[in-house]
Motif scaffolding. Structure first.
Motif, short mmCIF file in Angstrom:
data_model
loop_
_atom_site.label_atom_id
_atom_site.label_comp_id
_atom_site.label_asym_id
_atom_site.label_seq_id
_atom_site.Cartn_x
_atom_site.Cartn_y
_atom_site.Cartn_z
N SER A 1 -7.51 -87.59 -63.18
CA SER A 1 -6.69 -86.75 -62.99
C SER A 1 -5.71 -87.24 -64.15
O SER A 1 -4.54 -86.19 -64.65
N LEU B 1 -7.43 -85.10 -67.37
CA LEU B 1 -8.49 -83.99 -67.65
C LEU B 1 -7.44 -83.57 -66.12
O LEU B 1 -7.05 -83.64 -65.29
N ASP B 2 -7.39 -81.78 -66.42
CA ASP B 2 -7.64 -81.33 -65.63
C ASP B 2 -8.54 -80.58 -64.90
O ASP B 2 -9.64 -80.76 -65.27
N THR B 3 -8.30 -80.55 -63.81
CA THR B 3 -9.90 -79.92 -62.40
C THR B 3 -9.25 -78.18 -62.46
O THR B 3 -8.77 -77.31 -62.36
N VAL B 4 -11.12 -77.59 -62.69
CA VAL B 4 -10.74 -76.28 -62.96
C VAL B 4 -11.82 -76.09 -61.34
O VAL B 4 -13.56 -76.38 -61.83
#
Length: 57
Positions: free
Chosen positions: A12, A15-18
């Motif tokens: 986290s 990176l971003d979470t999708v």
């Protein structure tokens, strides 16, 4: 394969979470109307059961 909480926390920072849902699609007005009718019916039944201990009729 599911990611552990530790792996998600470490990723986290960089990176971003999708999330992509298989059932995420536009709902037609007919389906939305039916869902609202079912929702209000269930809500009314629950309120009657709380107030009277059972459905009154």
């Amino acid at each position: 394969m599911m990611a552990s909480r530790k792996e998600i926390q470490s990723l986290s920072f960089d990176l971003d979470t999708v999330s992509f849902e298989m059932r995420d699609y536009p709902v037609s007005w007919h389906r939305r109307f039916v869902q609202c009718c079912i929702y209000w019916t269930i809500r009314t039944v629950i309120k009657c059961r709380v107030k009277f201990g059972k459905f009154p009729f």
